[in-house]
Design a protein around this motif. Structure first.
Motif, PDB file in Angstrom:
ATOM      1  N   GLN A  82      -4.822 -11.911  -1.213  1.00 34.27           N
ATOM      2  CA  GLN A  82      -4.171 -10.594  -1.077  1.00 34.27           C
ATOM      3  C   GLN A  82      -4.092  -9.917  -2.447  1.00 34.27           C
ATOM      4  O   GLN A  82      -3.752 -10.567  -3.443  1.00 34.27           O
ATOM      5  N   LEU A  83      -4.402  -8.629  -2.527  1.00 32.30           N
ATOM      6  CA  LEU A  83      -4.425  -7.946  -3.822  1.00 32.30           C
ATOM      7  C   LEU A  83      -3.235  -7.026  -4.047  1.00 32.30           C
ATOM      8  O   LEU A  83      -2.838  -6.780  -5.174  1.00 32.30           O
ATOM      9  N   ASP A  84      -2.716  -6.430  -2.997  1.00 35.55           N
ATOM     10  CA  ASP A  84      -1.538  -5.580  -3.210  1.00 35.55           C
ATOM     11  C   ASP A  84      -0.537  -5.804  -2.088  1.00 35.55           C
ATOM     12  O   ASP A  84      -0.805  -6.523  -1.122  1.00 35.55           O
ATOM     13  N   GLY A  85       0.624  -5.157  -2.226  1.00 37.99           N
ATOM     14  CA  GLY A  85       1.697  -5.372  -1.269  1.00 37.99           C
ATOM     15  C   GLY A  85       1.473  -4.574   0.002  1.00 37.99           C
ATOM     16  O   GLY A  85       0.448  -3.912   0.172  1.00 37.99           O
TER      17      GLY A  85
ATOM     18  N   GLU B  67       6.290  -1.648  -6.049  1.00 38.58           N
ATOM     19  CA  GLU B  67       5.599  -0.558  -6.734  1.00 38.58           C
ATOM     20  C   GLU B  67       5.350  -0.877  -8.200  1.00 38.58           C
ATOM     21  O   GLU B  67       6.260  -1.333  -8.907  1.00 38.58           O
ATOM     22  N   GLU B  68       4.084  -0.673  -8.620  1.00 39.69           N
ATOM     23  CA  GLU B  68       3.737  -1.053  -9.994  1.00 39.69           C
ATOM     24  C   GLU B  68       3.791   0.115 -10.965  1.00 39.69           C
ATOM     25  O   GLU B  68       3.410  -0.013 -12.119  1.00 39.69           O
ATOM     26  N   ILE B  69       4.217   1.279 -10.505  1.00 34.41           N
ATOM     27  CA  ILE B  69       4.248   2.431 -11.410  1.00 34.41           C
ATOM     28  C   ILE B  69       5.599   3.124 -11.292  1.00 34.41           C
ATOM     29  O   ILE B  69       6.131   3.277 -10.193  1.00 34.41           O
TER      30      ILE B  69
ATOM     31  N   VAL C 141      -7.582  -1.484  -7.742  1.00 31.60           N
ATOM     32  CA  VAL C 141      -6.335  -2.150  -7.364  1.00 31.60           C
ATOM     33  C   VAL C 141      -5.178  -1.630  -8.229  1.00 31.60           C
ATOM     34  O   VAL C 141      -4.050  -1.472  -7.764  1.00 31.60           O
ATOM     35  N   ASP C 142      -5.483  -1.286  -9.470  1.00 33.25           N
ATOM     36  CA  ASP C 142      -4.451  -0.776 -10.371  1.00 33.25           C
ATOM     37  C   ASP C 142      -3.959   0.583  -9.874  1.00 33.25           C
ATOM     38  O   ASP C 142      -4.756   1.507  -9.672  1.00 33.25           O
ATOM     39  N   VAL C 143      -2.619   0.719  -9.680  1.00 34.85           N
ATOM     40  CA  VAL C 143      -2.075   1.913  -9.036  1.00 34.85           C
ATOM     41  C   VAL C 143      -2.262   3.157  -9.899  1.00 34.85           C
ATOM     42  O   VAL C 143      -2.668   4.223  -9.408  1.00 34.85           O
ATOM     43  N   ALA C 144      -1.999   3.040 -11.197  1.00 31.56           N
ATOM     44  CA  ALA C 144      -2.112   4.209 -12.077  1.00 31.56           C
ATOM     45  C   ALA C 144      -3.545   4.724 -12.065  1.00 31.56           C
ATOM     46  O   ALA C 144      -3.804   5.935 -11.949  1.00 31.56           O
TER      47      ALA C 144
END
Ligand code: ATP
Length: 819
Positions: free
Chosen positions: A125-128, A135-137, A203-206
């Motif tokens: 799994q890569l994200d929630g 939340e990563e940002i 995958v990176d949110v920003a």
């Protein structure tokens, strides 16, 4: 509802590969399942007996939109975990599934553990699942703020048109985490396949927000320009459930259904169809529009609508009726068939003069391979109408003609409507092939369905059960073929005019082979300039000893075999010596024929061996495959008790009656003809056998042949060489006329017999027989049995007969071999 243990999805996951669009988390779509591995996965994992109510699957997009390569999944490929909410299936025109699936989160393929019959991967799994806790940002991040501003601008544009979703839009903007909002906005704006793939892989949110901002800006500009709101942004709902922050949106879809439907509507507008059709078409299109492509009935209605649009309601081929051209075309394509061509020209001439006159429906009746189908094709060619052949052999269900009602599963239109769709015009030439082979079963009689089709008074309102709208068939030129007119149901026969095509003589077959069949076979095998010569003697050898048929189909097949043999030689020569592409010209002879075709399967040895024995006579029978020489063997078995008559050889009732008649006639004339006993059956069993017991035989026409065979048995005199006979006998010894004389005489000619004994009343039938055949045969026309015996024993005295018998005993090769 997603239920994962500890909110972590399973590591081992079955995969679906999508090729037309990219699913992103938070979005619900319908995915059409057509690729075989995907189908296997659905069958096994989603529809299998152990599948859970809302199974979890992995959805992996093809990595390049335009690539035609087979889809492969590598390690580290990114996909979306999805939860399946609904599966629908259609089985027609081919089995397909439609899966409604909601994207949950990203995953990465670590390892493929199964590739066939479907894909299974170990995944991470890569994200929630889109809840804010993960939340990563931060909301204060400049990128996040910029994203939120642009998203707000976009939502504002949309809410001005979709006032009823204004609340929901603001709700989404406030509640949805940015990571999920980015996926959502990307999915529902005008992002390309490559852009969506890029967003999925980010995958990176920003990073992801940065990529979606320009996509949204471009979409806003597009909306400004067009002044329209994008149809892809559909109303949606939110949910507070723990794991699924978003509930499925109401049907976004991967397929370009909307476009297709509007194309269909546009096409329907441009169509010129009768009013009653356009009314139904509009109604069905409205239904299609309302129900959406996910509805189980959607594909059924769509297929129906497409059929209505494809049918040539108002499209006609331009008919070219020119009697001179027709005569030339018919003569060019077919040798002989004079009377058939004459009738066809009359038929076309009447149409040329009065196009509105509805001529009769011509039914070409004759043995196989005499050119019925090919003359029908010539008629189509000469009139400039498209040709279509509807083969009715073995049709037992009237739905084959009239179609199935739309309510049945897998319903289809009937063969007439399908033929019209195929030809694309409402006035083609439709050939109803083998109309004598239709049957009737539990689902009605095919003949009854054809009555409506062929009746010119009714067929302008022909209604197929599937189409359920009347189609005007009055412009269609119907032709029919049959092998045997006697078995065509009477009402159907009544609607058609019978044109008889008889078998060909040897001379005609030779001409057909030289002028048509051989050039055609050479052409089809690419041997026009190959130097292959098939001389007349070879063709005659094939006709006599390799084929026994009324038509020319087997002859054509044998000529094809000669060509194939030559082709093999040519190709072998080419591969042996690439510089030399040709073979030396070759002229075939009879030895070559044995090499290529094998030893001749026919020849009349059997006939010669049997004929010439007392008690054996040759008769003639008619079959739907042409005339045949019939052997009649009789024998007497001494018994002490009262004799009986035994008949064998698969005989019908009428033939059995003929045999009894012949025996009783012989009893009645025993004294007059000086037979040994006044009652031939008084102390013996009589056995009459007709060899070839697998073939059923019936009819009265073997009567005189049976009587003559019995006379020959009781007088111990063989019948003269090469004599064959046909005619019905009465108890008093009168000879009555019979049918199928031309076919029977041709069969006698084929078997190289010399003399044909025929009833006097059949004299007029001799006019149909070609002169060349008549010249080779001697005919004895008779009215009663005494004349038959006179002709059969041909003035042979008893002593001639015993010489003949002695010759036969001393010499194994029968006398008749010399014929
Ligand atoms: N008189 C003819 N002239 C030229 N070719 C002929 C003639 N008669 C038959 N043929 C050829 O013989 C072949 C068989 O003919 P076709 O298929 O029309 O037979 P058919 O009578 O329809 O047989 P079936 O009853 O089995 O359907 C075709 O290639 C056709 O062109």
């Amino acid at each position: 509802m997603v239920v994962f243990a500890n909110d972590v999805f399973p590591r081992k996951i079955p995969l679906i590969i999508t090729t037309s669009d990219v699913l992103l988390p938070g979005v619900t779509v319908k995915i059409p399942i057509t690729e075989s591995r995907n189908v296997n996965m659905v069958r096994s994992q989603l529809l299998g007996s152990n599948s859970s109510p809302n199974p979890i699957i992995g959805i992996v997009p093809k990595q390049a939109e335009d690539s035609s390569e087979a889809v492969t999944i590598d390690k580290d490929t990114v996909g979306v975990i999805g939860q399946v909410f609904h599966i629908s299936r259609t089985s027609w025109p081919k089995p397909t599934f439609m899966v409604l699936v909601s994207g949950l989160c990203r995953f990465r393929v670590d390892k493929l553990i199964m590739e066939e019959p479907y894909l299974v991967a170990i995944a991470t799994q890569l994200d929630g699942f889109g809840d804010e806790s993960g939340e990563e940002i931060s909301k204060t991040d400049p990128t996040a703020q910029e994203f939120r501003d642009v998203a707000a601008k976009l939502f504002a544009k949309l809410t001005t048109s979709y006032s009823h979703i204004t609340d929901k839009m603001s709700h989404i903007l406030d509640l949805m985490p940015l990571s999920r909002l980015a996926d959502f906005c990307c999915s529902y704006s005008s992002a390309t396949y490559a852009e969506k793939l890029d967003v999925l892989n980010t995958v990176d949110v920003a990073e992801r927000l940065k990529k979606v901002i320009p996509i949204m800006q471009r979409f806003i500009q597009e909306l400004d320009k067009s002044g329209l709101n994008d149809r892809r942004l559909m109303p949606f709902k939110t949910s507070n459930s723990k794991l699924t922050r978003m509930k499925p949106l109401e049907m976004g879809t991967f397929s370009e259904e909307g476009d297709d439907l509007s194309d269909l509507i546009k096409r329907a507008k441009d169509l010129s169809v009768p009013a009653h059709v356009s009314k139904v078409l509009n109604r069905e299109l409205q239904r299609l529009k309302r129900m959406g492509s996910f509805h189980p009935e959607h594909s059924i209605i769509r297929t129906y609508v497409e059929l209505l649009m494809d049918l040539p309601w108002n499209v006609s081929a331009i008919e070219t009726l020119d009697i001179h051209k027709a005569r030339k075309d018919l003569d060019d394509d077919h040798f002989a068939m004079t009377s058939v061509k004459r009738r066809i020209l009359e038929f076309l001439a009447v149409r040329q003069l009065n196009k509105s006159k509805k001529g009769p429906i011509l039914c070409l009746v004759g043995p196989p391979g005499v050119g019925k189908t090919s003359i029908a094709k010539s008629i189509a060619k000469t009139t400039g109408r498209p040709f279509h052949c509807i083969s009715l052999g073995g049709t037992y269900n009237q739905s084959d003609i009239r179609g199935h009602r739309k309510t049945y599963l897998g319903a289809m239109p009937g063969r007439i409507i399908q033929a019209l769709k195929t030809t694309g015009v409402n006035n083609p030439v439709l050939l109803l092939d083998e109309v004598d082979k239709v049957g009737s079963g539990a689902h009605g009689s095919v003949a009854a369905a054809l009555l409506e089709v062929l009746d010119s008074a009714q067929n302008s309102h022909f209604t197929d059960h599937y189409v359920n709208l009347h189609f005007d068939l009055s412009q269609v030129m119907f032709l029919a073929t049959a092998n045997n007119a006697n078995v065509i149901p009477a009402p159907l026969l009544d609607r058609m005019e019978i044109i008889k095509l008889n078998g060909y003589t040897e001379e005609e077959k030779l001409q057909i082979a030289q002028k048509h069949l051989l050039p055609k076979q050479l052409r089809e095998h690419g041997l026009e300039n190959s130097g292959l010569q098939v001389p007349e003697s070879c063709i005659i050898e094939i006709i006599r000893n390799y084929t026994q048929e009324a038509g020319v189909r087997s002859l054509e097949r044998h000529l094809g075999a000669l060509c194939r043999h030559r082709v093999v030689k040519l190709v072998e020569n080419q591969s042996d010596n690439s510089a030399q592409n040709t073979l030396a010209p070759v002229t075939l002879d009879e030895t070559c024929l044995i090499d290529i075709l094998g030893p001749p399967p026919f020849g009349d040895f059997e006939l010669w061996r049997r004929a010439g024995i007392p008690g054996v006579a040759l008769g003639l029978s008619w079959t739907e495959y042409g005339g045949r020489v019939l052997i009649i063997e009789t024998t007497r078995l001494n018994r002490s008790s009262q004799g009986s008559l035994v008949l064998t050889g698969h005989l019908g009732d009428v033939m059995k009656e003929s045999a009894s008649l012949a025996v009783d006639w012989l009893r009645s004339v025993a004294k007059q003809y000086g037979l040994n006993s006044s009652d031939p059956l008084s102390d013996a069993d009589l056995h009459i056998h007709f060899p070839a017991g697998a073939i059923s035989k019936d009819g009265p026409s073997a009567g005189i042949a049976i009587a003559t065979a019995l006379y020959s048995l009781f007088t111990n005199r063989p019948i003269a060489n090469g004599v064959v006979m046909t005619g019905e006998i009465t108890l008093s010894g009168a000879v009555l006329p019979v049918g199928g004389v031309k076919e029977k005489v041709l069969a006698a000619h084929r078997a190289c017999l010399k003399k044909v004994i025929l009833p006097q009343k059949n004299y007029s039938d001799l006019a149909d027989i070609p002169e060349s055949t008549k010249n080779d045969l001697e005919f004895s026309l008779v009215t009663e049995m005494s004349e038959v015996l006179q002709a059969a024993f041909d003035g042979m005295t008893e002593s001639d007969s015993s010489v003949m018998l002695n010759n036969m005993k001393s010499n194994d090769s029968p006398l008749l071999c010399k014929l």
